[in-house]
Design a protein around this motif. Structure first.
Motif, PDB file in Angstrom:
ATOM      1  N   LEU A   1      -2.210   3.761   3.786  1.00 65.50           N
ATOM      2  CA  LEU A   1      -1.726   3.161   2.541  1.00 65.50           C
ATOM      3  C   LEU A   1      -0.220   2.908   2.607  1.00 65.50           C
ATOM      4  O   LEU A   1       0.255   1.861   2.160  1.00 65.50           O
ATOM      5  CB  LEU A   1      -2.069   4.055   1.348  1.00 65.50           C
ATOM      6  N   ILE A   2       0.512   3.861   3.140  1.00 64.03           N
ATOM      7  CA  ILE A   2       1.967   3.697   3.281  1.00 64.03           C
ATOM      8  C   ILE A   2       2.273   2.501   4.175  1.00 64.03           C
ATOM      9  O   ILE A   2       3.154   1.690   3.867  1.00 64.03           O
ATOM     10  CB  ILE A   2       2.613   4.983   3.829  1.00 64.03           C
TER      11      ILE A   2
ATOM     12  N   GLN B   1       4.614  -2.681   4.608  1.00 64.81           N
ATOM     13  CA  GLN B   1       4.531  -4.035   5.164  1.00 64.81           C
ATOM     14  C   GLN B   1       4.628  -5.077   4.055  1.00 64.81           C
ATOM     15  O   GLN B   1       5.320  -6.084   4.196  1.00 64.81           O
ATOM     16  CB  GLN B   1       3.230  -4.210   5.950  1.00 64.81           C
ATOM     17  N   LEU B   2       3.939  -4.818   2.944  1.00 66.72           N
ATOM     18  CA  LEU B   2       4.008  -5.735   1.809  1.00 66.72           C
ATOM     19  C   LEU B   2       5.417  -5.768   1.226  1.00 66.72           C
ATOM     20  O   LEU B   2       5.951  -6.838   0.909  1.00 66.72           O
ATOM     21  CB  LEU B   2       2.993  -5.328   0.736  1.00 66.72           C
TER      22      LEU B   2
ATOM     23  N   THR C   1      11.740 -10.102   2.449  1.00 67.33           N
ATOM     24  CA  THR C   1      12.289 -10.981   3.496  1.00 67.33           C
ATOM     25  C   THR C   1      11.476 -12.247   3.728  1.00 67.33           C
ATOM     26  O   THR C   1      11.940 -13.152   4.402  1.00 67.33           O
ATOM     27  CB  THR C   1      12.352 -10.232   4.840  1.00 67.33           C
ATOM     28  N   ASN C   2      10.267 -12.273   3.241  1.00 69.09           N
ATOM     29  CA  ASN C   2       9.331 -13.372   3.501  1.00 69.09           C
ATOM     30  C   ASN C   2       8.969 -13.462   4.983  1.00 69.09           C
ATOM     31  O   ASN C   2       8.635 -14.523   5.493  1.00 69.09           O
ATOM     32  CB  ASN C   2       9.888 -14.691   2.991  1.00 69.09           C
ATOM     33  N   LYS C   3       9.107 -12.324   5.684  1.00 68.14           N
ATOM     34  CA  LYS C   3       8.730 -12.226   7.094  1.00 68.14           C
ATOM     35  C   LYS C   3       7.846 -10.997   7.264  1.00 68.14           C
ATOM     36  O   LYS C   3       7.904 -10.064   6.467  1.00 68.14           O
ATOM     37  CB  LYS C   3       9.967 -12.073   7.992  1.00 68.14           C
ATOM     38  N   ARG C   4       7.080 -11.006   8.345  1.00 65.27           N
ATOM     39  CA  ARG C   4       6.260  -9.838   8.663  1.00 65.27           C
ATOM     40  C   ARG C   4       7.129  -8.755   9.282  1.00 65.27           C
ATOM     41  O   ARG C   4       8.097  -9.031   9.971  1.00 65.27           O
ATOM     42  CB  ARG C   4       5.151 -10.223   9.636  1.00 65.27           C
TER      43      ARG C   4
ATOM     44  N   ARG D   1       6.821  -3.167  16.347  1.00 60.50           N
ATOM     45  CA  ARG D   1       7.373  -2.084  17.163  1.00 60.50           C
ATOM     46  C   ARG D   1       7.703  -0.834  16.341  1.00 60.50           C
ATOM     47  O   ARG D   1       7.909   0.239  16.897  1.00 60.50           O
ATOM     48  CB  ARG D   1       8.626  -2.549  17.910  1.00 60.50           C
ATOM     49  N   ILE D   2       7.768  -0.980  15.027  1.00 59.56           N
ATOM     50  CA  ILE D   2       8.038   0.185  14.180  1.00 59.56           C
ATOM     51  C   ILE D   2       6.807   1.083  14.205  1.00 59.56           C
ATOM     52  O   ILE D   2       5.697   0.647  13.937  1.00 59.56           O
ATOM     53  CB  ILE D   2       8.383  -0.242  12.739  1.00 59.56           C
TER      54      ILE D   2
END
Length: 144
Positions: free
Chosen positions: A76-77, A82-83, A89-92, A96-97
């Motif tokens: 869930l986190i 990610q959302l 930022t309007n980016k994914r 790598r995180i």
């Protein structure tokens, strides 16, 4: 609710950490001691082995329940962060995180989150470092 910070953000479940876990350890150690004592006295009985098996089987569900809850919360986190990154930022978010880094990033407020996420990617910051870098702590009172 109590204010959280790096120094005091860990959470203990009293029933889990101070009752179930110590009692389980004591029961397991006591049963193992009894089993070994019986073996040393050449009094092996199948009942002793069954008792040891029952104790182990009684402890496993508690451990699994905790592991499943934490794994679900981690998923869930990951989705929430990610959302949040996408909304800001309007980016994914960079793949790598790691999960542990993402869990640490959730404590950063929106105004620091993006910059800290990008630094995490560039410098491969440890979760502890990420948490220490958070200036305004975003509390999580719902972690199991």
């Amino acid at each position: 609710m109590k204010e959280q910070s790096y120094a005091k953000h860990t959470k203990y479940q009293p029933l889990q950490h101070f009752v179930w876990l110590p009692l389980s350890v004591m029961l397991l150690l006591g049963t193992l001691t009894y089993f070994i004592y019986s073996m040393m006295k050449s009094r092996f009985m199948i009942e002793n082995l069954l008792l040891l098996g029952i104790v182990v089987l009684a402890i496993i569900p508690g451990m699994l329940a905790r592991m499943y809850a934490i794994r679900l919360q981690d998923r869930l986190i990951r989705t929430e962060e990610q959302l949040r990154y996408f909304m800001l930022t309007n980016k994914r978010l960079d793949s790598r995180i790691t999960m542990q880094q993402l869990i640490a990033l959730r404590f950063a407020q929106d105004d620091q989150f993006v910059e800290l996420a990008e630094r995490t990617i560039a410098e491969n910051l440890s979760p502890a470092t990420i948490k220490r870098e958070v200036q305004t702590w975003r509390a999580d009172h719902f972690r199991v």
